[in-house]
Enzyme design. Structure first.
Site, mmCIF file in Angstrom:
data_model
loop_
_atom_site.group_PDB
_atom_site.id
_atom_site.type_symbol
_atom_site.label_atom_id
_atom_site.label_comp_id
_atom_site.label_asym_id
_atom_site.label_seq_id
_atom_site.Cartn_x
_atom_site.Cartn_y
_atom_site.Cartn_z
ATOM 1 N N GLU A 244 0.284 -1.081 0.224
ATOM 2 C CA GLU A 244 0.168 -0.302 -0.029
ATOM 3 C C GLU A 244 0.911 1.182 -0.147
ATOM 4 O OE1 GLU A 244 -3.109 0.149 -0.301
ATOM 5 O OE2 GLU A 244 -3.571 -2.314 0.046
ATOM 6 N N CYS B 188 -2.451 9.420 2.427
ATOM 7 C CA CYS B 188 -1.797 8.824 0.876
ATOM 8 C C CYS B 188 -2.893 8.711 -0.180
ATOM 9 C CB CYS B 188 -1.609 7.313 1.041
ATOM 10 S SG CYS B 188 -2.953 6.899 2.040
HETATM 11 P P1 NAD Z 1 8.123 4.802 5.176
HETATM 12 O O1 NAD Z 1 8.370 4.119 4.093
HETATM 13 O O2 NAD Z 1 9.360 5.400 5.400
HETATM 14 O O3 NAD Z 1 8.135 3.485 6.263
HETATM 15 C C1 NAD Z 1 6.922 2.750 6.512
HETATM 16 C C2 NAD Z 1 7.092 1.715 7.208
HETATM 17 O O4 NAD Z 1 8.444 0.983 6.650
HETATM 18 C C3 NAD Z 1 7.868 1.961 8.705
HETATM 19 O O5 NAD Z 1 7.099 1.450 9.436
HETATM 20 C C4 NAD Z 1 9.510 2.069 8.228
HETATM 21 O O6 NAD Z 1 9.777 1.893 9.743
HETATM 22 C C5 NAD Z 1 9.029 0.677 8.098
HETATM 23 N N1 NAD Z 1 10.608 0.752 7.073
HETATM 24 C C6 NAD Z 1 11.893 1.557 6.597
HETATM 25 N N2 NAD Z 1 12.837 1.013 6.008
HETATM 26 C C7 NAD Z 1 12.469 -0.771 5.892
HETATM 27 C C8 NAD Z 1 12.949 -1.466 5.110
HETATM 28 N N3 NAD Z 1 14.287 -1.901 5.003
HETATM 29 N N4 NAD Z 1 12.318 -3.158 5.978
HETATM 30 C C9 NAD Z 1 11.299 -3.279 6.737
HETATM 31 N N5 NAD Z 1 10.317 -2.118 6.837
HETATM 32 C C10 NAD Z 1 11.378 -0.910 6.628
HETATM 33 O O7 NAD Z 1 7.210 4.998 5.286
HETATM 34 P P2 NAD Z 1 6.106 6.526 5.811
HETATM 35 O O8 NAD Z 1 6.879 7.453 5.376
HETATM 36 O O9 NAD Z 1 6.429 5.920 7.501
HETATM 37 O O10 NAD Z 1 4.591 6.674 5.174
HETATM 38 C C11 NAD Z 1 4.312 7.553 4.597
HETATM 39 C C12 NAD Z 1 4.767 7.336 3.308
HETATM 40 O O11 NAD Z 1 3.164 5.876 3.390
HETATM 41 C C13 NAD Z 1 3.931 7.612 2.134
HETATM 42 O O12 NAD Z 1 4.491 7.219 1.023
HETATM 43 C C14 NAD Z 1 2.895 7.873 1.666
HETATM 44 O O13 NAD Z 1 1.827 7.910 0.638
HETATM 45 C C15 NAD Z 1 2.138 5.700 2.631
HETATM 46 N N6 NAD Z 1 0.848 5.699 2.572
HETATM 47 C C16 NAD Z 1 0.371 5.197 2.235
HETATM 48 C C17 NAD Z 1 -1.347 4.057 1.828
HETATM 49 C C18 NAD Z 1 -2.142 3.487 1.722
HETATM 50 O O14 NAD Z 1 -2.947 2.588 2.491
HETATM 51 N N7 NAD Z 1 -1.723 2.905 0.100
HETATM 52 C C19 NAD Z 1 -1.964 4.880 3.666
HETATM 53 C C20 NAD Z 1 -0.337 5.337 4.483
HETATM 54 C C21 NAD Z 1 0.411 6.101 3.821
#
Ligand code: NAD
Length: 498
Positions: free
Chosen positions: A239, A273
């Protein structure tokens, strides 16, 4: 919210508004993640053994605990993300609605059912059943720390799986609250385990041998998650982010469209998002729309307390991205109709409206995730559709038009997982609709029947009821039987085309 790791094994949750320490949590390292997965796996048998009715009762008990704890949970979300409490309340209400639906509909969607066997296998009784996968690893973001991860967590649990959930390092307290609420409501079924930490903990979860990873976050991190999961062929649902477009037709209710653009673009400080980032307005009503939207933007102020329209940016890194996008667009000749680079006043970003932004600039191609709306004029709805679709993202979109047919036709041409007509985020509160994107917005679905199947494995069963009249599946096949089958085949498939 900013978060620091002061000692190697602990993570501090800090208020994005005041930098006050809200909580301190032990970071789950490789061993702790593996132990959580083992605990979850050990619990799966009891959980699947409960059947749909037993799980439904327990999921509804969890729902009740979350709903009864609304004020406490909303306050925690507000503290960790900086969003106004009212927004946090709305987030919990929406998440609970989906939880309610998943608990009540999992049996209907996933239960065993007889399917037609078809002519060739008329001697077989065929049944299809959706079985749980085992243990699902859920990795969540910070912007909607309840609504978003529960889209995976709830549906995975309802489908009969155990879940190990890693909340964002920016909202660990909210994740821990959800886990504690489960332990209180369903103490006999430890199928929801929480692991706290940042990227390393998430990466450990990808390597831990879970049966599927449900990742919500940015496209860049999704690529790392996929690479890690490729090693063990662990399936992933992604997502991802969005660069959602709103299309405003000449006959649209401009007041409603402007209100929706302001909410979708500036609400939650633009950290949604499926919020609005780009608006394409048909030229005839462009100036009128822009004036209405500008008035709303000028009236919207961020702040720490209500009636602020929205709160601070949750993470310092996001502030840098917003600043870069706005400065770059202005340097390329964009007009800042409301605000501009000076609107970035950490931890807040005041509303920004840009126009005439070149389509190839980062403010148009990359996720800004801040209270910035780009409003560009278009000559026609066709042009609006092709510009909206010229994005590597494809999460959601909205269309405003008084003509239902036109709006529906435009919506159906959009390369997105969802589209709202005459509203923004209309789908978010419809529990039976699936949610997910295409392209850099990800793949797979949460919510609705598809969301339940996403965390299931289809199992096909056949039971031979009697010997086949034309038995071709044997080594000593009778050539006469094959000849008869061949004749029937040609009659059935090579006769008149129909
Ligand atoms: P992010 O990608 O920085 O982090 C998301 C999660 O991934 C966090 O829990 C983080 O700790 C984890 N993570 C980071 N590196 C990782 C790795 N190497 N392996 C596994 N896990 C890892 O995103 P964010 O800044 O927390 O959230 C914002 C983003 O999420 C935006 O792009 C937003 O659009 C998206 N988002 C999407 C939805 C949806 O349903 N499509 C909903 C909410 C947010």
């Amino acid at each position: 919210m900013a978060t620091t790791t002061d000692r190697p094994a602990h993570l501090r949750s800090l208020s994005p508004t005041t930098a006050e320490v809200l909580g301190e949590y032990e970071i789950a390292d490789d061993n702790a993640v593996r132990a959580a997965v083992a605990r979850a796996r050990a619990a799966t048998e009891g959980w699947t053994g409960l059947g749909f009715r037993g799980r439904r009762a327990r999921l509804l008990a969890w729902k009740h605990t979350i709903a009864a704890g609304l004020e406490e949970l909303a306050a925690l979300i507000a503290a960790e993300t900086g969003k106004p409490v009212g927004d946090a309340v709305l987030e919990v209400m929406l998440a609970v609605e989906h939880l309610h639906w998943a608990a009540r509909n999992a049996g209907r969607v996933l239960r065993r059912r007889r399917v037609r066997s078809g002519l060739l296998a008329a001697n077989q009784a065929a049944t299809l059943e959706y079985r749980p996968l085992g243990v699902v690893g859920a990795i969540g973001p910070w912007n909607y720390p309840v609504y978003t991860p529960l889209g995976s967590v709830t549906f995975a649990l309802a489908a009969g799986n155990a879940v190990v959930f890693k909340p964002s390092e920016h909202t660990p307290g909210t994740g821990a609250w959800l886990g504690a609420a489960w332990a209180r409501a369903v103490p006999d079924q430890p199928v929801l385990q929480i692991v706290i930490g940042a990227a390393e903990t998430g990466a450990a979860l990808c390597r831990s041998g879970v049966d599927k990873v449900a990742f919500t976050g940015s496209a860049a991190t999704a690529r790392r998650v996929l690479a890690a999961c490729a090693e063990t062929l662990t399936p992933v649902v992604v997502e991802g982010g969005g660069k959602d477009a709103m299309i405003v037709a000449e006959d649209a209710d401009l007041a409603a469209a402007a209100r929706a653009a302001a909410f979708g673009g500036f609400g939650n400080a633009g950290q949604t998002c499926a919020g609005v980032e780009r608006v394409y307005v048909v030229r005839g009503v462009y100036q009128d729309f822009l004036a209405r939207l500008s008035a709303l933007a000028q009236a919207a102020e961020p702040g720490a307390r209500e009636p602020a329209a929205y709160g601070p940016m949750t993470t310092p890194a996001q502030i840098d991205i917003v600043r870069r996008h706005v400065e770059d667009a202005v340097a390329r000749g964009a007009q800042a109709v409301v605000g501009g680079p000076a609107s970035v006043r950490p931890p807040y970003v005041f509303p920004v409206i840009l126009t005439e932004v070149p389509e190839e600039s980062p403010a148009m191609t990359d996720e800004t995730f801040g209270p910035v709306l780009v409003v560009n004029p278009v000559d026609s709805l066709d042009e609006a559709v092709s510009r909206a679709n010229a994005s590597r993202y494809g999460l959601a979109a909205s269309v405003f038009s008084a003509d239902r047919r036109t709006a529906t036709a435009v919506a159906r041409r959009l390369r997105t997982g969802a589209a709202s007509i005459n509203s923004v985020l209309g789908f978010a509160a419809v529990p039976s609709l699936p949610f997910g994107g295409v392209g850099d917005s990800g793949f797979g679905r949460v919510h609705g029947a598809d969301g339940l199947r996403e965390f299931s494995r289809a199992q096909s069963l056949t039971r031979q009821r009697f010997a086949p009249p034309l038995d071709l599946m044997r080594l000593d096949r009778d050539p006469a039987v094959l000849a008869r089958a061949r004749k029937l085949f040609l009659l059935r498939h090579a006769g008149r085309a129909r």
